[in-house]
Design a protein around this motif. Structure first.
Motif, PDB file in Angstrom:
ATOM      1  N   GLY A  91       4.617  17.025  -5.006  1.00 37.28           N
ATOM      2  CA  GLY A  91       5.608  16.424  -4.133  1.00 37.28           C
ATOM      3  C   GLY A  91       6.225  17.434  -3.192  1.00 37.28           C
ATOM      4  N   MET A 106      10.478  14.231  -3.407  1.00 34.29           N
ATOM      5  CA  MET A 106       9.729  13.046  -2.999  1.00 34.29           C
ATOM      6  C   MET A 106       8.308  13.184  -3.542  1.00 34.29           C
ATOM      7  SD  MET A 106       9.841  10.205  -1.192  1.00 34.29           S
ATOM      8  CE  MET A 106      10.845  10.214   0.247  1.00 34.29           C
ATOM      9  N   SER A 108       4.506  12.717  -3.773  1.00 33.10           N
ATOM     10  CA  SER A 108       3.539  12.478  -2.706  1.00 33.10           C
ATOM     11  C   SER A 108       2.633  11.277  -2.996  1.00 33.10           C
ATOM     12  CB  SER A 108       2.695  13.727  -2.465  1.00 33.10           C
ATOM     13  OG  SER A 108       2.005  14.075  -3.645  1.00 33.10           O
ATOM     14  N   THR A 110       3.503   8.389  -5.047  1.00 34.24           N
ATOM     15  CA  THR A 110       4.205   7.105  -5.114  1.00 34.24           C
ATOM     16  C   THR A 110       5.347   6.975  -4.116  1.00 34.24           C
ATOM     17  OG1 THR A 110       5.729   7.947  -6.788  1.00 34.24           O
ATOM     18  CG2 THR A 110       3.711   6.879  -7.584  1.00 34.24           C
ATOM     19  N   ASP A 111       5.679   8.026  -3.384  1.00 35.24           N
ATOM     20  CA  ASP A 111       6.793   8.034  -2.425  1.00 35.24           C
ATOM     21  C   ASP A 111       8.122   7.672  -3.082  1.00 35.24           C
ATOM     22  OD1 ASP A 111       5.245   8.868  -0.313  1.00 35.24           O
ATOM     23  OD2 ASP A 111       4.797   6.833   0.377  1.00 35.24           O
ATOM     24  N   GLU A 112       8.288   8.037  -4.345  1.00 34.75           N
ATOM     25  CA  GLU A 112       9.549   7.826  -5.049  1.00 34.75           C
ATOM     26  C   GLU A 112      10.313   9.132  -5.075  1.00 34.75           C
ATOM     27  OE1 GLU A 112       8.903   6.371  -8.963  1.00 34.75           O
ATOM     28  OE2 GLU A 112       7.977   4.507  -8.287  1.00 34.75           O
ATOM     29  N   LYS A 113      11.645   9.012  -5.045  1.00 32.58           N
ATOM     30  CA  LYS A 113      12.481  10.201  -5.135  1.00 32.58           C
ATOM     31  C   LYS A 113      12.875  10.415  -6.595  1.00 32.58           C
ATOM     32  CE  LYS A 113      14.579  10.475  -0.602  1.00 32.58           C
ATOM     33  NZ  LYS A 113      15.819  10.478   0.167  1.00 32.58           N
TER      34      LYS A 113
END
Length: 151
Positions: A91, A106, A108, A110-113
């Motif tokens: 990420g 972030m 890379s 799943t684009d979840e924080k």
């Protein structure tokens, strides 16, 4: 002379209750009479092969035989994938405040924080650094731990 125990309002309430009972009884008798006239009973509903409700029974020739042993009850077993075998994620550091000691990464894939605390760092990180990390369940969601800079 003794005074009556029932007041005017009590008499009125009793009359209203009696009137409601009589109306309910009349409606019940009307429904019974109507069901006898119409040949009554509960109408049946059938489900066709597409899942639609119909009033005609399905054709016996269109029935499909299903083996009961192939039906799975409950949640199917999770198959192991490559993602499960390697828990390390990649990420980018979206935000990191060095004075307060926390930030967000972030993911890379799943684009979840994910929250990261200075106690979970292996290397020193700054914003926009590419990192690898592991996820751990925290009080308010998943936390990034064992965070190190990507080679």
């Amino acid at each position: 002379m003794a005074k009556s125990q029932q007041t005017y309002s009590k008499n009125e309430k009793e009359k209203q209750k009696q009137k409601k009972r009589e109306e309910k009884q009349k409606k019940r008798e009307a429904r019974k009479a109507q069901s006898k006239e119409s040949g009554g009973g509960i109408p049946f509903a059938y489900v066709d092969q597409y899942g639609n409700l119909t009033d005609t029974p399905p054709e016996p020739t269109e029935k499909e035989e299903i083996d009961a042993s192939t039906i799975e009850l409950g949640i199917p077993k999770k198959e192991e994938s490559e993602e499960d075998q390697d828990p390390t994620r990649k990420g980018r550091v979206a935000f990191f405040d060095t004075s307060k000691g926390f930030g967000f990464i972030m993911d890379s894939d799943t684009d979840e924080k994910h929250f990261v605390h200075v106690s979970g760092l292996i290397d020193q990180i700054n914003e926009n650094d590419k990192v690898t990390f592991l996820l751990e369940k925290g009080l308010k969601g998943m936390n990034a731990v064992q965070v190190k800079l990507q080679e």
